[in-house]
Design a protein around this motif. Sequence first.
Motif, mmCIF file in Angstrom:
data_model
loop_
_atom_site.group_PDB
_atom_site.id
_atom_site.type_symbol
_atom_site.label_atom_id
_atom_site.label_comp_id
_atom_site.label_asym_id
_atom_site.label_seq_id
_atom_site.Cartn_x
_atom_site.Cartn_y
_atom_site.Cartn_z
ATOM 1 N N LEU A 1 0.803 -1.220 0.000
ATOM 2 C CA LEU A 1 0.000 0.000 0.000
ATOM 3 C C LEU A 1 0.838 1.274 0.000
ATOM 4 O O LEU A 1 0.375 2.328 -0.425
ATOM 5 C CB LEU A 1 -0.892 0.016 1.254
ATOM 6 C CG LEU A 1 -2.301 -0.516 1.117
ATOM 7 C CD1 LEU A 1 -2.904 -0.704 2.494
ATOM 8 C CD2 LEU A 1 -3.159 0.431 0.298
ATOM 9 N N GLY A 2 2.059 1.148 0.503
ATOM 10 C CA GLY A 2 2.910 2.317 0.715
ATOM 11 C C GLY A 2 2.990 3.288 -0.454
ATOM 12 O O GLY A 2 2.674 4.473 -0.282
ATOM 13 N N PRO A 3 3.405 2.810 -1.634
ATOM 14 C CA PRO A 3 3.564 3.755 -2.754
ATOM 15 C C PRO A 3 2.278 4.544 -3.032
ATOM 16 O O PRO A 3 2.320 5.750 -3.217
ATOM 17 C CB PRO A 3 3.912 2.843 -3.931
ATOM 18 C CG PRO A 3 4.457 1.608 -3.314
ATOM 19 C CD PRO A 3 3.786 1.443 -2.000
ATOM 20 N N SER A 4 1.139 3.843 -3.030
ATOM 21 C CA SER A 4 -0.124 4.515 -3.318
ATOM 22 C C SER A 4 -0.451 5.564 -2.258
ATOM 23 O O SER A 4 -0.795 6.704 -2.574
ATOM 24 C CB SER A 4 -1.272 3.506 -3.396
ATOM 25 O OG SER A 4 -1.132 2.700 -4.536
ATOM 26 N N ILE B 1 -2.462 1.329 -13.036
ATOM 27 C CA ILE B 1 -2.743 -0.103 -12.927
ATOM 28 C C ILE B 1 -1.692 -0.789 -12.054
ATOM 29 O O ILE B 1 -2.010 -1.567 -11.154
ATOM 30 C CB ILE B 1 -2.796 -0.743 -14.327
ATOM 31 C CG1 ILE B 1 -4.051 -0.263 -15.052
ATOM 32 C CG2 ILE B 1 -2.764 -2.255 -14.240
ATOM 33 C CD1 ILE B 1 -4.135 -0.658 -16.490
ATOM 34 N N ALA B 2 -0.411 -0.446 -12.296
ATOM 35 C CA ALA B 2 0.686 -1.082 -11.555
ATOM 36 C C ALA B 2 0.559 -0.824 -10.058
ATOM 37 O O ALA B 2 0.916 -1.677 -9.246
ATOM 38 C CB ALA B 2 2.025 -0.577 -12.075
ATOM 39 N N LEU B 3 0.077 0.361 -9.678
ATOM 40 C CA LEU B 3 -0.034 0.688 -8.256
ATOM 41 C C LEU B 3 -1.367 0.251 -7.657
ATOM 42 O O LEU B 3 -1.447 -0.057 -6.465
ATOM 43 C CB LEU B 3 0.169 2.188 -8.047
ATOM 44 C CG LEU B 3 1.604 2.683 -8.257
ATOM 45 C CD1 LEU B 3 1.669 4.187 -8.324
ATOM 46 C CD2 LEU B 3 2.508 2.150 -7.150
ATOM 47 N N ALA B 4 -2.421 0.219 -8.482
ATOM 48 C CA ALA B 4 -3.739 -0.149 -7.963
ATOM 49 C C ALA B 4 -3.809 -1.638 -7.630
ATOM 50 O O ALA B 4 -4.500 -2.031 -6.687
ATOM 51 C CB ALA B 4 -4.828 0.218 -8.968
ATOM 52 N N LEU B 5 -3.072 -2.469 -8.384
ATOM 53 C CA LEU B 5 -3.133 -3.919 -8.144
ATOM 54 C C LEU B 5 -2.643 -4.304 -6.745
ATOM 55 O O LEU B 5 -3.401 -4.928 -5.987
ATOM 56 C CB LEU B 5 -2.351 -4.663 -9.219
ATOM 57 C CG LEU B 5 -3.153 -5.117 -10.448
ATOM 58 C CD1 LEU B 5 -2.231 -5.726 -11.489
ATOM 59 C CD2 LEU B 5 -4.244 -6.107 -10.066
ATOM 60 N N PRO C 1 1.412 13.320 -10.393
ATOM 61 C CA PRO C 1 0.199 13.601 -9.614
ATOM 62 C C PRO C 1 -0.949 12.635 -9.938
ATOM 63 O O PRO C 1 -1.887 12.517 -9.160
ATOM 64 C CB PRO C 1 -0.162 15.028 -10.027
ATOM 65 C CG PRO C 1 1.106 15.615 -10.512
ATOM 66 C CD PRO C 1 1.849 14.492 -11.155
ATOM 67 N N PHE C 2 -0.879 11.961 -11.089
ATOM 68 C CA PHE C 2 -1.964 11.056 -11.476
ATOM 69 C C PHE C 2 -1.554 9.587 -11.389
ATOM 70 O O PHE C 2 -2.319 8.711 -11.778
ATOM 71 C CB PHE C 2 -2.445 11.375 -12.895
ATOM 72 C CG PHE C 2 -2.981 12.764 -13.025
ATOM 73 C CD1 PHE C 2 -4.246 13.080 -12.550
ATOM 74 C CD2 PHE C 2 -2.219 13.769 -13.591
ATOM 75 C CE1 PHE C 2 -4.735 14.361 -12.647
ATOM 76 C CE2 PHE C 2 -2.705 15.053 -13.691
ATOM 77 C CZ PHE C 2 -3.966 15.356 -13.215
ATOM 78 N N ALA C 3 -0.335 9.310 -10.896
ATOM 79 C CA ALA C 3 0.166 7.931 -10.888
ATOM 80 C C ALA C 3 -0.722 7.026 -10.040
ATOM 81 O O ALA C 3 -0.831 5.838 -10.309
ATOM 82 C CB ALA C 3 1.610 7.898 -10.387
#
Lengths: 288, 269
Positions: free
Chosen positions: A13-16, B83-87, B142-144
């Motif tokens: 979760l950290g990066p997000s 997508i890479a971060l939401a997964l 900002p949108f990543a």
Amino acid sequence: MRPRKPWHPAALLGPSLLLLAVFVVFPVALAALASLYSWDLLTPPEFVGLANYRALAEGGELLGVALRTLGFSVLVVTGAMTLGLAIALLVHRPGRLFALVRGAVFSAYVVSWVAVALLWMGLLDPDAGLVAAVLRALGLGRVGFLGDPDTVLATLAAVTVWKVTGYAMILFLAGLEAIPPVLHEAASLDGAGHWNRFRHVTWPTLGPTTAFVATTSLILSFQAFDVVRIMTQGGPARASTLFVYAIYEQVFLNLSVGKASALTVVFFTLLLALATLQLRAWRARGMS
Amino acid sequence: MKRALQWTAILLALGIATLWLAPYAWMLATSLKSLKEIAAHPTSFVPREPTLRAYAEVFAAIPVARELLITVVMASLIALLQIALALPAGYALAKLHFVGKRTAFVLVLACLLVPSQVTFVPVFLLFAKTGAVNTMVALVTPFAVSALGTFLVRQALMSVPDELIEAARMDGASEVTVVYRILGPLLRPTLVSLFLVSFVFHYNDYFWPLVMTTDESVRTLPLGIALLREQGTGVRWHIVMAGNVLLSAPVLVLFALVQRQLVRAVAGK
């Protein structure tokens, strides 16, 4: 499920969360703080308390911008919803022509705001524009459209309706899809005509969809910017200065970070109020 | 009676199709006119002597290929990062038990309420301070993370059975493998929707690139085309409309190819 290692959830979760903190949470806090300072980006900021809010309120600027934006949003929501529902009811049937209409109306929603704004500036041009030519051919006089403070807001709203009706239509079509045909058949057997079937079957079952489309498009049109920046720059006589454009103007044209931040805080508060409305609409519909 | 109704529906449909398609037709026709013809017959739908001169003028005025490339790279990067971060985030929120999970989820939901129109002033100040204005970093980071994307992935993962993940773990799959190799392909329809909506939105976006750039170093195509009109001396609609055709064509082609997926994504199904 239990994480394999205690640190796994933090790593996943950290990066997000970090990015959301930097680009969403921190900016909101910074805007609230900066609204209490006078800052022109060149000299150091100076604490002024609520002076920025007072200055905006006293000139009538704040109320003017808020009411104008709300008026614009109401026009857009009413127009796009009515048209979107009417078109959805019309094209909710098989056939190539109706598929073409669905695609055509929805395509405007997919195309860039820049393209739509420039296209309608051309169409509405008093000399070279198609709309002016049609009005002349019909024997109607010149309409000011973008050049007249009395008509500019309605014109921008109409262009926005043209762009976003496809969104309302798509959602209404999905809502219509979900109505069991049995309901219509039963109503027909009971002798209900087209109007009565719409009133007593379609409209009530579409309730949640209607609430969703209304509140979502209200919030989205409240954030309108592109159409103003490209077509009118807030003019003539500030008649089309909507909220986000007013904020943009304060930072980039007046170099007043404090006033821009104060406007941002008020804007965000109003957005949150609209979001509560959205939640309420959802819950009320969910219970009925 | 039934026939009359059917004909009314067809006539209405034709009227609506005209209302939405005639503007595109005028845009295309105008872009094919010469300066002389635009002055003499600005409203005609058929150019008498079609010419591509307006397009040549667009290419001479702005670096179309460069700006298109910047726009596509920016929009793709944003959509892929989301997508890479939401997964992994969605996986943690949907499947794992840990302290602070509720708080993390509420934080993600709260971020749904904050549009970029609220954050752009402070974020601009942040980037100005760090010298990131006019860089790809200011356009993309900002949108990543997409709060909506994270939420949708979490919702989709709720319906994936735990046993599947446990079986993968028994087979020795690492968490990275579970997230990207097993859950990723499983969520393909959701991720494709997410990519399409995000790509189209950021390809079209005017607001963010406008406030985060002051020169042409990372100027995107929508900005370039909008400038075409601002720089123009007098109203040269044929050039503006040629630019408009160049800007809209890629999205309209994409739309024609994936209309069904795009409609489904927008309708939230």
